[in-house]
Design an enzyme around this catalytic site. Structure first.
Site, PDB file in Angstrom:
ATOM      1  N   VAL A  70      -9.880  -0.827  -3.094  1.00  0.00           N
ATOM      2  CA  VAL A  70     -10.853  -1.475  -2.220  1.00  0.00           C
ATOM      3  C   VAL A  70     -12.237  -0.849  -2.411  1.00  0.00           C
ATOM      4  CG1 VAL A  70     -11.501  -1.949   0.177  1.00  0.00           C
ATOM      5  CG2 VAL A  70      -9.105  -2.125  -0.506  1.00  0.00           C
ATOM      6  N   GLY A  81       2.776 -11.344  18.418  1.00  0.00           N
ATOM      7  CA  GLY A  81       4.219 -11.273  18.666  1.00  0.00           C
ATOM      8  C   GLY A  81       4.727  -9.852  18.753  1.00  0.00           C
ATOM      9  N   GLY A 115      -9.723 -10.263   1.972  1.00  0.00           N
ATOM     10  CA  GLY A 115      -9.114  -9.542   0.852  1.00  0.00           C
ATOM     11  C   GLY A 115      -9.447 -10.221  -0.466  1.00  0.00           C
ATOM     12  N   GLY A 174       0.282 -14.350   7.005  1.00  0.00           N
ATOM     13  CA  GLY A 174      -0.490 -14.008   5.810  1.00  0.00           C
ATOM     14  C   GLY A 174       0.240 -14.538   4.580  1.00  0.00           C
ATOM     15  N   HIS A 201      -8.926 -14.867 -31.989  1.00  0.00           N
ATOM     16  CA  HIS A 201     -10.163 -14.192 -32.368  1.00  0.00           C
ATOM     17  C   HIS A 201     -11.365 -15.056 -32.017  1.00  0.00           C
ATOM     18  CE1 HIS A 201     -12.347 -11.108 -34.482  1.00  0.00           C
ATOM     19  NE2 HIS A 201     -12.974 -12.016 -35.207  1.00  0.00           N
ATOM     20  N   THR A 243      -0.706  -9.649  -2.977  1.00  0.00           N
ATOM     21  CA  THR A 243      -0.372 -10.979  -2.486  1.00  0.00           C
ATOM     22  C   THR A 243       0.801 -11.640  -3.230  1.00  0.00           C
ATOM     23  OG1 THR A 243      -2.343 -11.605  -1.318  1.00  0.00           O
ATOM     24  CG2 THR A 243      -1.349 -13.343  -2.613  1.00  0.00           C
TER      25      THR A 243
HETATM   26  P1  FAD Z   1      -1.302 -10.072   5.530  1.00  0.00           P
HETATM   27  O1  FAD Z   1      -1.900 -10.993   4.540  1.00  0.00           O
HETATM   28  O2  FAD Z   1      -2.105  -8.922   5.974  1.00  0.00           O
HETATM   29  O3  FAD Z   1      -0.906 -10.978   6.791  1.00  0.00           O
HETATM   30  C1  FAD Z   1      -0.390 -10.445   7.987  1.00  0.00           C
HETATM   31  C2  FAD Z   1      -0.846 -11.325   9.141  1.00  0.00           C
HETATM   32  O4  FAD Z   1      -0.098 -10.998  10.306  1.00  0.00           O
HETATM   33  C3  FAD Z   1      -2.313 -11.128   9.496  1.00  0.00           C
HETATM   34  O5  FAD Z   1      -2.937 -12.366   9.699  1.00  0.00           O
HETATM   35  C4  FAD Z   1      -2.255 -10.333  10.793  1.00  0.00           C
HETATM   36  O6  FAD Z   1      -3.392 -10.533  11.604  1.00  0.00           O
HETATM   37  C5  FAD Z   1      -0.989 -10.907  11.414  1.00  0.00           C
HETATM   38  N1  FAD Z   1      -0.359 -10.046  12.409  1.00  0.00           N
HETATM   39  C6  FAD Z   1      -0.234  -8.698  12.384  1.00  0.00           C
HETATM   40  N2  FAD Z   1       0.495  -8.293  13.457  1.00  0.00           N
HETATM   41  C7  FAD Z   1       0.826  -9.417  14.139  1.00  0.00           C
HETATM   42  C8  FAD Z   1       1.581  -9.654  15.321  1.00  0.00           C
HETATM   43  N3  FAD Z   1       2.168  -8.661  15.977  1.00  0.00           N
HETATM   44  N4  FAD Z   1       1.723 -10.938  15.754  1.00  0.00           N
HETATM   45  C9  FAD Z   1       1.142 -11.965  15.085  1.00  0.00           C
HETATM   46  N5  FAD Z   1       0.437 -11.796  13.956  1.00  0.00           N
HETATM   47  C10 FAD Z   1       0.289 -10.534  13.486  1.00  0.00           C
HETATM   48  N6  FAD Z   1      -3.916  -8.408  -3.482  1.00  0.00           N
HETATM   49  C11 FAD Z   1      -3.879  -9.027  -4.673  1.00  0.00           C
HETATM   50  O7  FAD Z   1      -2.803  -9.403  -5.122  1.00  0.00           O
HETATM   51  N7  FAD Z   1      -5.016  -9.258  -5.386  1.00  0.00           N
HETATM   52  C12 FAD Z   1      -6.228  -8.892  -4.940  1.00  0.00           C
HETATM   53  O8  FAD Z   1      -7.231  -9.115  -5.603  1.00  0.00           O
HETATM   54  C13 FAD Z   1      -6.306  -8.244  -3.680  1.00  0.00           C
HETATM   55  N8  FAD Z   1      -7.484  -7.875  -3.188  1.00  0.00           N
HETATM   56  C14 FAD Z   1      -7.546  -7.278  -1.958  1.00  0.00           C
HETATM   57  C15 FAD Z   1      -8.786  -6.893  -1.473  1.00  0.00           C
HETATM   58  C16 FAD Z   1      -8.879  -6.260  -0.253  1.00  0.00           C
HETATM   59  C17 FAD Z   1     -10.231  -5.861   0.275  1.00  0.00           C
HETATM   60  C18 FAD Z   1      -7.701  -6.015   0.502  1.00  0.00           C
HETATM   61  C19 FAD Z   1      -7.793  -5.340   1.840  1.00  0.00           C
HETATM   62  C20 FAD Z   1      -6.462  -6.389   0.034  1.00  0.00           C
HETATM   63  C21 FAD Z   1      -6.365  -7.022  -1.206  1.00  0.00           C
HETATM   64  N9  FAD Z   1      -5.152  -7.410  -1.746  1.00  0.00           N
HETATM   65  C22 FAD Z   1      -5.096  -8.015  -2.968  1.00  0.00           C
HETATM   66  C23 FAD Z   1      -3.892  -7.161  -1.025  1.00  0.00           C
HETATM   67  C24 FAD Z   1      -3.407  -8.434  -0.304  1.00  0.00           C
HETATM   68  O9  FAD Z   1      -4.428  -8.942   0.516  1.00  0.00           O
HETATM   69  C25 FAD Z   1      -2.178  -8.103   0.532  1.00  0.00           C
HETATM   70  O10 FAD Z   1      -1.214  -7.482  -0.292  1.00  0.00           O
HETATM   71  C26 FAD Z   1      -1.561  -9.344   1.152  1.00  0.00           C
HETATM   72  O11 FAD Z   1      -2.469 -10.003   1.981  1.00  0.00           O
HETATM   73  C27 FAD Z   1      -0.317  -8.950   1.961  1.00  0.00           C
HETATM   74  O12 FAD Z   1       0.227 -10.072   2.580  1.00  0.00           O
HETATM   75  P2  FAD Z   1       1.105  -9.900   3.911  1.00  0.00           P
HETATM   76  O13 FAD Z   1       1.633 -11.270   4.204  1.00  0.00           O
HETATM   77  O14 FAD Z   1       2.048  -8.801   3.782  1.00  0.00           O
HETATM   78  O15 FAD Z   1       0.078  -9.467   5.044  1.00  0.00           O
HETATM   79  P1  NDP Z   2      -5.398   3.319  -1.204  1.00  0.00           P
HETATM   80  O1  NDP Z   2      -4.402   3.880  -0.275  1.00  0.00           O
HETATM   81  O2  NDP Z   2      -4.962   2.796  -2.520  1.00  0.00           O
HETATM   82  O3  NDP Z   2      -6.541   4.420  -1.492  1.00  0.00           O
HETATM   83  C1  NDP Z   2      -7.139   5.151  -0.458  1.00  0.00           C
HETATM   84  C2  NDP Z   2      -8.350   5.898  -1.008  1.00  0.00           C
HETATM   85  O4  NDP Z   2      -9.020   6.539   0.065  1.00  0.00           O
HETATM   86  C3  NDP Z   2      -7.982   6.997  -1.991  1.00  0.00           C
HETATM   87  O5  NDP Z   2      -8.995   7.106  -2.953  1.00  0.00           O
HETATM   88  C4  NDP Z   2      -7.926   8.237  -1.095  1.00  0.00           C
HETATM   89  O6  NDP Z   2      -8.218   9.432  -1.781  1.00  0.00           O
HETATM   90  C5  NDP Z   2      -9.050   7.944  -0.140  1.00  0.00           C
HETATM   91  N1  NDP Z   2      -8.888   8.606   1.158  1.00  0.00           N
HETATM   92  C6  NDP Z   2      -7.810   8.544   1.977  1.00  0.00           C
HETATM   93  N2  NDP Z   2      -8.041   9.240   3.107  1.00  0.00           N
HETATM   94  C7  NDP Z   2      -9.301   9.755   3.004  1.00  0.00           C
HETATM   95  C8  NDP Z   2     -10.094  10.556   3.846  1.00  0.00           C
HETATM   96  N3  NDP Z   2      -9.640  10.986   5.026  1.00  0.00           N
HETATM   97  N4  NDP Z   2     -11.339  10.903   3.432  1.00  0.00           N
HETATM   98  C9  NDP Z   2     -11.793  10.478   2.226  1.00  0.00           C
HETATM   99  N5  NDP Z   2     -11.079   9.707   1.373  1.00  0.00           N
HETATM  100  C10 NDP Z   2      -9.840   9.359   1.759  1.00  0.00           C
HETATM  101  O7  NDP Z   2      -6.137   2.202  -0.365  1.00  0.00           O
HETATM  102  P2  NDP Z   2      -7.005   0.921  -0.641  1.00  0.00           P
HETATM  103  O8  NDP Z   2      -7.518   0.574   0.697  1.00  0.00           O
HETATM  104  O9  NDP Z   2      -7.993   1.090  -1.740  1.00  0.00           O
HETATM  105  O10 NDP Z   2      -5.963  -0.183  -1.114  1.00  0.00           O
HETATM  106  C11 NDP Z   2      -4.844  -0.538  -0.304  1.00  0.00           C
HETATM  107  C12 NDP Z   2      -3.958  -1.499  -1.048  1.00  0.00           C
HETATM  108  O11 NDP Z   2      -4.547  -2.799  -1.056  1.00  0.00           O
HETATM  109  C13 NDP Z   2      -3.772  -1.150  -2.524  1.00  0.00           C
HETATM  110  O12 NDP Z   2      -2.663  -0.312  -2.699  1.00  0.00           O
HETATM  111  C14 NDP Z   2      -3.569  -2.487  -3.176  1.00  0.00           C
HETATM  112  O13 NDP Z   2      -2.199  -2.752  -3.315  1.00  0.00           O
HETATM  113  C15 NDP Z   2      -4.196  -3.485  -2.250  1.00  0.00           C
HETATM  114  N6  NDP Z   2      -5.397  -4.025  -2.913  1.00  0.00           N
HETATM  115  C16 NDP Z   2      -5.246  -4.733  -4.073  1.00  0.00           C
HETATM  116  C17 NDP Z   2      -6.345  -5.173  -4.773  1.00  0.00           C
HETATM  117  C18 NDP Z   2      -6.173  -5.906  -6.061  1.00  0.00           C
HETATM  118  O14 NDP Z   2      -5.085  -6.361  -6.348  1.00  0.00           O
HETATM  119  N7  NDP Z   2      -7.212  -6.045  -6.861  1.00  0.00           N
HETATM  120  C19 NDP Z   2      -7.691  -4.914  -4.292  1.00  0.00           C
HETATM  121  C20 NDP Z   2      -7.737  -4.171  -3.060  1.00  0.00           C
HETATM  122  C21 NDP Z   2      -6.616  -3.748  -2.413  1.00  0.00           C
HETATM  123  P3  NDP Z   2      -7.067  10.429  -2.353  1.00  0.00           P
HETATM  124  O15 NDP Z   2      -6.732   9.930  -3.727  1.00  0.00           O
HETATM  125  O16 NDP Z   2      -7.749  11.744  -2.338  1.00  0.00           O
HETATM  126  O17 NDP Z   2      -5.896  10.356  -1.412  1.00  0.00           O
END
Ligand code: FAD
Ligand code: NDP
Length: 501
Positions: free
Chosen positions: A205, A137, A70, A28, A476, A348
């Site tokens: 999210v 892995g 993501g 990733g 501005h 990221t």
């Molecule tokens: P990942 O990108 O998750 O990569 C890990 C990889 O390892 C994956 O491909 C997985 O399949 C693989 N893997 C796992 N286990 C194994 C294994 N045992 N062997 C081989 N491969 C394996 N961040 C931002 O900065 N800006 C954003 O706008 C943003 N939007 C997001 C929106 C969503 C919906 C989500 C879910 C996340 C978002 N993020 C955003 C967060 C961002 O995507 C993550 O922080 C980032 O991808 C983390 O990178 P990573 O390398 O740690 O893991």
């Molecule tokens: P978070 O852990 O930030 O939030 C989880 C949410 O789900 C909270 O509102 C929590 O509520 C709620 N929740 C947890 N458990 C339950 C349950 N059992 N029933 C109902 N509600 C529940 O997770 P996200 O998935 O939103 O984001 C994960 C990470 O991904 C972020 O921290 C961020 O770093 C990254 N990301 C970054 C983005 C960006 O840069 N724009 C965009 C998207 C993701 P409560 O407050 O009550 O615990």
């Protein structure tokens, strides 16, 4: 945490005794950055990446969460929603348009683009001498990794060092019928329109997905367990909720958690009945409704179980995230980066920076560590929210109320004054009085907040003070100029006025 930087007795430090200098598990944002940087030092690098399909069978290519399910598809869908909004707004500027939206076309365009990114990564790995292995892995010991490919074939490789960059996957609460729901991993690959959607969760999210789905014209409800955007400035979080509810047709069902999901047939259409129960002050209450799609966005679990970390004794926190110090775990040959690490921003750019700097420390002359403080971020809600540094709550808790000054103001985006004149944003700058009013928190709710916040984040890294902010002359008419002209402190109790120049 105590990390062990010394080789354990018996481990060879001669990289020739291993297949690779470095094995990266996870391709990733972080894993790719680390592998590419290490290869620049002419190290022998292998990078494994494998995507386990979701319960609905969704799977994707090389690049990890950000690229596939993501940041990238999310930002493109946010853009699709902004275009829809702009088409509606355009009438007041003299255009005549009949907006209609085809999910299938949008998804196809986005998947085509992402396909090109997947291809680009695979090519880059080859060109930059990183051995990409499409296999899952797991650690056999401190140096050996078992690789299992999609056909179930096993292979064992060894490396002097191993880095865990496995990221995270959505966590789905264990509620009856949970497999009827999708997560963000499925949404971004979904070929059919989601229709009336329930989004469960209230953080990054959940709010981003709710925002773009509503912008595309779908009926969207967000089920909130407690508060919006836990950990963020709560005054800003409240304003985001109000904005989404008032101007972007998003319904909030506050103080409820799902209890059961069941299939319900309406003619030939399969829908999902959601029974929810009240939480907090709503305890004892019940709610029931039917949706076409239920998107669960209740947080993410690190991919750290079942990969042999326990076998080699790598310490994890109580939620399974890897404990580390400068990306070193407690086991000398094992490192960690990105979302799998405990207590780091799950973003990221953080994963990329940590990966690159780790390679430079391991193989170059560098001693530079990744600085996880003051990482700017943006929540891409319909009106974007950008922030850097501390929330007002955290600033006061850390420094004491008397030491903190909070400047605040409305933001009146010129983009909105004609089509939606009542919708405006907000800006908040938090300073530390004993340190020449150094800016310790920056928050803005405005169009393009992501673009605005980046620059202020850089300035904060350079130690920005309120005096310097005031000395800067703004551009501005932009929303980005507002933080340079802030005069009203929250302490003064003065009413905020909205107005033009
Ligand atoms: P990942 O990108 O998750 O990569 C890990 C990889 O390892 C994956 O491909 C997985 O399949 C693989 N893997 C796992 N286990 C194994 C294994 N045992 N062997 C081989 N491969 C394996 N961040 C931002 O900065 N800006 C954003 O706008 C943003 N939007 C997001 C929106 C969503 C919906 C989500 C879910 C996340 C978002 N993020 C955003 C967060 C961002 O995507 C993550 O922080 C980032 O991808 C983390 O990178 P990573 O390398 O740690 O893991
Ligand atoms: P978070 O852990 O930030 O939030 C989880 C949410 O789900 C909270 O509102 C929590 O509520 C709620 N929740 C947890 N458990 C339950 C349950 N059992 N029933 C109902 N509600 C529940 O997770 P996200 O998935 O939103 O984001 C994960 C990470 O991904 C972020 O921290 C961020 O770093 C990254 N990301 C970054 C983005 C960006 O840069 N724009 C965009 C998207 C993701 P409560 O407050 O009550 O615990």
């Amino acid at each position: 945490m105590a990390t062990n930087t010394e080789p354990t007795t018996g481990d060879s430090m001669d990289s020739k005794d291993y297949d690779y200098d470095l094995i990266v598990i996870g391709g990733g944002s972080g894993g790719i950055a680390l592998a590419r940087e290490a290869a620049k030092f002419e190290k022998r690098v292998a990078m494994l990446d494998f995507v386990k399909p979701t319960v609905h069978g969704s799977t994707w290519g090389l690049g990890g969460t950000c690229v596939n399910v993501g940041c990238i598809p999310k930002k493109l869908m946010h853009q699709a929603a902004l275009i829809g909004q702009a088409m509606k707004d355009s009438e007041k500027f003299g255009y005549t348009v009949e907006p209609s939206f085809a999910w299938e076309t949008c998804i196809q365009s986005i998947r085509d683009y992402i396909g090109s990114l997947n291809f680009g990564y695979r090519t880059t790995m080859r060109e930059e001498n990183v051995k990409y292995i499409n296999a899952y892995g797991s650690l056999l010991d401190r140096h050996r990794v078992k690789c299992v490919n999609k056909r179930g074939e096993e292979n064992i490789i060894s490396g002097l060092r191993i880095c865990i960059a496995t990221g995270g996957r959505p966590r789905v609460p264990d509620v009856p019928g949970k497999d009827l729901c999708i997560t963000s991993d499925d949404l971004f690959l979904r070929r059919t329109a989601p229709g009336k959607t329930l989004v469960i969760g209230a953080s990054y999210v959940a709010l981003e997905c709710a925002g773009f789905l509503a912008g595309m014209g779908y009926d969207v409800t967000v089920m909130v367990r407690s508060i919006l955007l836990r950990g963020f400035d709560q005054e800003m979080a409240t304003k985001i909720g109000e904005n989404m509810e008032t101007y972007h047709n998003i319904k909030f069902l506050r103080g409820f958690v799902p209890q059961e999901f069941t299939n319900e047939l309406e003619g030939d259409t399969k829908r999902i009945r959601v029974n929810a129960t009240g939480s907090g002050s709503n305890a004892g209450q019940a709610h029931s409704d039917v949706f076409d799609t239920v998107l669960v966005a209740t947080g993410r679990d690190p991919c750290t179980s079942g990969i042999g970390l326990d076998t080699v004794g790598v310490k994890l926190d109580d939620k399974g995230f890897i404990l580390s110090d400068n990306e070193k775990t407690n086991v000398w040959s094992i490192y960690g980066i990105g979302d799998a690490l405990s207590g780091k921003p799950e973003l990221t750019p953080t994963a990329i920076q940590a990966g690159r700097l780790l390679a430079r420390r391991l193989y170059g002359e560098s001693t530079l560590a990744c600085d996880y403080e003051n990482v700017a971020t943006t929540v891409f809600t319909p009106l974007e929210y950008g922030c850097c540094g501390l929330s007002e709550e955290d600033a006061i808790a850390r420094h004491g109320e008397d030491n903190v000054e909070v400047y605040h103001d409305h933001v009146l985006p010129l983009e909105l004054v004609i089509p939606r004149s009542e919708e405006f944003g907000f800006v908040k700058v938090i300073t530390l009085k004993p340190e020449q009013e150094r800016v310790i928190g920056f928050h803005i709710l405005a169009p393009n907040a992501g673009e605005i916040t980046q620059g202020y984040g850089v300035a904060m890294k350079c130690g920005l003070t309120k005096e310097q902010l005031d000395a800067a002359i703004g551009i501005h008419p932009t929303c980005a100029e507002n933080p340079t002209t802030m005069a009203t402190t929250k302490r003064s109790g003065k009413e905020l006025k909205s107005g033009g120049c």
